[in-house]
Design a protein around this motif. Structure first.
Motif, mmCIF file in Angstrom:
data_model
loop_
_atom_site.group_PDB
_atom_site.id
_atom_site.type_symbol
_atom_site.label_atom_id
_atom_site.label_comp_id
_atom_site.label_asym_id
_atom_site.label_seq_id
_atom_site.Cartn_x
_atom_site.Cartn_y
_atom_site.Cartn_z
ATOM 1 N N LEU A 44 3.531 -7.559 1.644
ATOM 2 C CA LEU A 44 4.759 -6.748 1.660
ATOM 3 C C LEU A 44 5.515 -6.988 0.359
ATOM 4 O O LEU A 44 5.503 -8.103 -0.167
ATOM 5 N N VAL A 45 6.166 -5.949 -0.153
ATOM 6 C CA VAL A 45 6.980 -6.128 -1.368
ATOM 7 C C VAL A 45 8.451 -5.919 -1.030
ATOM 8 O O VAL A 45 8.818 -5.051 -0.241
ATOM 9 N N GLU A 46 9.289 -6.757 -1.654
ATOM 10 C CA GLU A 46 10.722 -6.685 -1.396
ATOM 11 C C GLU A 46 11.316 -5.546 -2.222
ATOM 12 O O GLU A 46 11.122 -5.491 -3.444
ATOM 13 N N ALA A 71 6.151 0.360 12.389
ATOM 14 C CA ALA A 71 7.222 0.716 11.450
ATOM 15 C C ALA A 71 6.653 0.945 10.058
ATOM 16 O O ALA A 71 5.506 0.566 9.768
ATOM 17 N N ASP A 72 7.463 1.579 9.200
ATOM 18 C CA ASP A 72 7.069 1.792 7.806
ATOM 19 C C ASP A 72 7.620 0.702 6.901
ATOM 20 O O ASP A 72 7.062 0.421 5.846
ATOM 21 N N LEU A 73 8.741 0.129 7.338
ATOM 22 C CA LEU A 73 9.445 -0.868 6.528
ATOM 23 C C LEU A 73 9.947 -1.965 7.440
ATOM 24 O O LEU A 73 10.042 -1.766 8.655
ATOM 25 N N ILE A 74 10.375 -3.074 6.843
ATOM 26 C CA ILE A 74 11.060 -4.090 7.647
ATOM 27 C C ILE A 74 12.354 -4.517 6.962
ATOM 28 O O ILE A 74 12.499 -4.383 5.738
ATOM 29 N N VAL A 75 13.268 -5.010 7.762
ATOM 30 C CA VAL A 75 14.441 -5.709 7.239
ATOM 31 C C VAL A 75 14.388 -7.082 7.890
ATOM 32 O O VAL A 75 14.453 -7.200 9.107
ATOM 33 N N ASP A 76 14.196 -8.119 7.059
ATOM 34 C CA ASP A 76 14.001 -9.452 7.633
ATOM 35 C C ASP A 76 14.523 -10.525 6.681
ATOM 36 O O ASP A 76 14.763 -10.256 5.502
ATOM 37 N N SER A 134 0.816 -1.228 0.000
ATOM 38 C CA SER A 134 0.000 0.000 0.000
ATOM 39 C C SER A 134 0.851 1.280 0.000
ATOM 40 O O SER A 134 0.373 2.339 -0.391
ATOM 41 N N ALA A 135 2.131 1.158 0.418
ATOM 42 C CA ALA A 135 2.992 2.357 0.454
ATOM 43 C C ALA A 135 3.391 2.769 -0.961
ATOM 44 O O ALA A 135 3.743 3.931 -1.204
ATOM 45 N N GLY A 136 3.343 1.834 -1.880
ATOM 46 C CA GLY A 136 3.643 2.141 -3.280
ATOM 47 C C GLY A 136 5.120 2.362 -3.584
ATOM 48 O O GLY A 136 5.461 2.882 -4.638
ATOM 49 N N TYR A 137 6.013 1.961 -2.679
ATOM 50 C CA TYR A 137 7.450 2.111 -2.953
ATOM 51 C C TYR A 137 7.898 1.017 -3.909
ATOM 52 O O TYR A 137 7.484 -0.133 -3.785
ATOM 53 N N SER A 138 8.802 1.366 -4.848
ATOM 54 C CA SER A 138 9.346 0.290 -5.688
ATOM 55 C C SER A 138 10.856 0.161 -5.545
ATOM 56 O O SER A 138 11.450 -0.789 -6.043
ATOM 57 N N SER A 139 11.507 1.101 -4.872
ATOM 58 C CA SER A 139 12.941 0.940 -4.608
ATOM 59 C C SER A 139 13.298 1.720 -3.344
ATOM 60 O O SER A 139 12.472 2.480 -2.805
ATOM 61 N N ILE A 140 14.544 1.558 -2.909
ATOM 62 C CA ILE A 140 15.021 2.236 -1.697
ATOM 63 C C ILE A 140 14.914 3.763 -1.862
ATOM 64 O O ILE A 140 14.638 4.488 -0.914
ATOM 65 N N ILE A 183 4.593 -8.184 10.727
ATOM 66 C CA ILE A 183 3.318 -7.547 11.104
ATOM 67 C C ILE A 183 3.505 -6.079 11.492
ATOM 68 O O ILE A 183 2.550 -5.316 11.530
ATOM 69 N N THR A 184 4.747 -5.674 11.780
ATOM 70 C CA THR A 184 4.961 -4.332 12.338
ATOM 71 C C THR A 184 4.456 -3.177 11.448
ATOM 72 O O THR A 184 3.919 -2.212 11.991
ATOM 73 N N PRO A 185 4.555 -3.252 10.095
ATOM 74 C CA PRO A 185 4.038 -2.127 9.309
ATOM 75 C C PRO A 185 2.509 -2.018 9.392
ATOM 76 O O PRO A 185 1.953 -0.947 9.197
ATOM 77 N N HIS A 186 1.859 -3.150 9.686
ATOM 78 C CA HIS A 186 0.392 -3.149 9.699
ATOM 79 C C HIS A 186 -0.176 -2.693 11.043
ATOM 80 O O HIS A 186 -1.372 -2.466 11.160
ATOM 81 N N ILE A 187 0.673 -2.603 12.060
ATOM 82 C CA ILE A 187 0.161 -2.165 13.372
ATOM 83 C C ILE A 187 0.778 -0.818 13.775
ATOM 84 O O ILE A 187 0.758 -0.438 14.937
#
Ligand code: AMP
Length: 287
Positions: free
Chosen positions: A171-173, A153-158, A101-107, A146-150
């Motif tokens: 989530l999109v990588e 956070a805005d992003l994750i590193v996992d 939903s954030a619509g980001y496609s790159s860093i 789950i953190t961006p949905h609650i």
């Protein structure tokens, strides 16, 4: 000199680590791995079962001489331990991901000051610093997805392997920070004092990894098809050729081949008139 080793006590890396040690020839009680500590029956070796995350620290402090864990955890711990061997399991990548939903496609699309939830704060920080991106790292100990949905956070590193957890959580990588797999690492001082023991164990494990990819093939072939059969197996050292008592028209061949070649090899030998074709697993292979 007793060799001390740390092995993950549970989780993704536990079972295969124990299997590799067993296949390498360490004899151990069936309950190995359910204990905190065990000694091998046939080697001067002790194994401590600890959390995968704790392995780098135990090696660094010298509590153990060597251990098995994920490369991701070694790099995140940033302690002075030495790489010994890649184990070709536990493959995954440390990835940056954002909600669809954030619509980001790159860093580049990530806004300054974005919150990044991760249990890899050091590697995440290094990555964003390297990209000149100011972010806020939120340290968590698990369930990053789950953190961006609650709203944490805005992003994750996992860690990601198939990507299905990301997809399930919409989530999109955006990028991959590193590739990881299970490795054997050692304490640098132990490599000086117990180098032989550490390398003997690593070579044993390596020979198991090699053997698992191969099969031993035996067949009786018509002697006049030998040149053709030799062309079929150009690998390693070519086939070993042996006489069969009382037969001039046939010879026996033995050859080590890749597992992936077995299907074609057996069919080709059969069509050349070979008899008694059989394939066997190999326990250890030292080239
Ligand atoms: P554990 O948390 O004990 O299950 O072990 C986690 C380790 O397994 C990680 O540090 C990685 O080295 C490895 N691993 C391999 N694939 C994955 C994955 N998809 N997710 C998390 N860890 C993985």
């Amino acid at each position: 000199m007793t060799l001390r080793m740390a092995v993950p006590n549970k989780g993704r890396l536990n079972e295969r680590s124990l299997e590799l040690l067993r296949k390498s020839g360490l004899e151990m009680d069936i309950n190995w791995g359910r204990r905190l500590y065990a000694a091998a029956d046939n080697q001067d070796m002790e194994v401590m079962f600890v959390r995968a995350q704790d392995v780098p620290r135990f090696i660094h402090s010298g509590t153990v001489d060597m251990g098995i864990t994920g490369l991701d955890l070694i790099l995140e711990a940033d302690l002075d331990v030495e790489w010994v061997l890649d184990l070709d399991f536990g493959h995954c990548r440390l990835a940056v991901a954002a909600p669809e939903s954030a619509g980001y496609s790159s860093i580049d699309d990530i806004p300054e000051g974005a919150k990044v939830a991760t249990s890899f704060p050091n590697l995440a920080w290094q990555f964003f610093a390297g990209r000149d991106k100011k972010v806020e790292i939120v340290r968590i100990s698990g369930a990053a997805e789950i953190t961006p949905h609650i709203g944490v956070a805005d992003l994750i590193v996992d860690l990601v392997s198939s990507g299905s957890t990301l997809r399930t959580n919409r989530l999109v990588e955006l990028d991959s920070i590193m590739h990881s797999q299970a490795v054997i690492v050692a304490n640098p001082e132990s490599l000086q004092t117990k180098g032989k023991e550490i390398n003997d164990l690593a070579s044993s494990v390596e020979s198991v990894l090699l053997a698992e990819k191969k099969k031993y093939l035996m067949a009786d072939i018509m002697t006049d098809t030998l040149p053709e059969v030799e062309r079929l197996f150009p690998g390693m050292a070519g086939p070993t050729v042996m006489n069969i008592a009382g037969r001039d028209d046939m010879v026996a061949i033995h050859v080590v081949i890749d597992k992936s070649e077995v299907y074609d090899a057996v069919n080709s030998l059969k069509s050349m008139g070979a008899k008694g074709i059989l394939t066997l697993p190999i326990d250890r292979l030292v080239p």
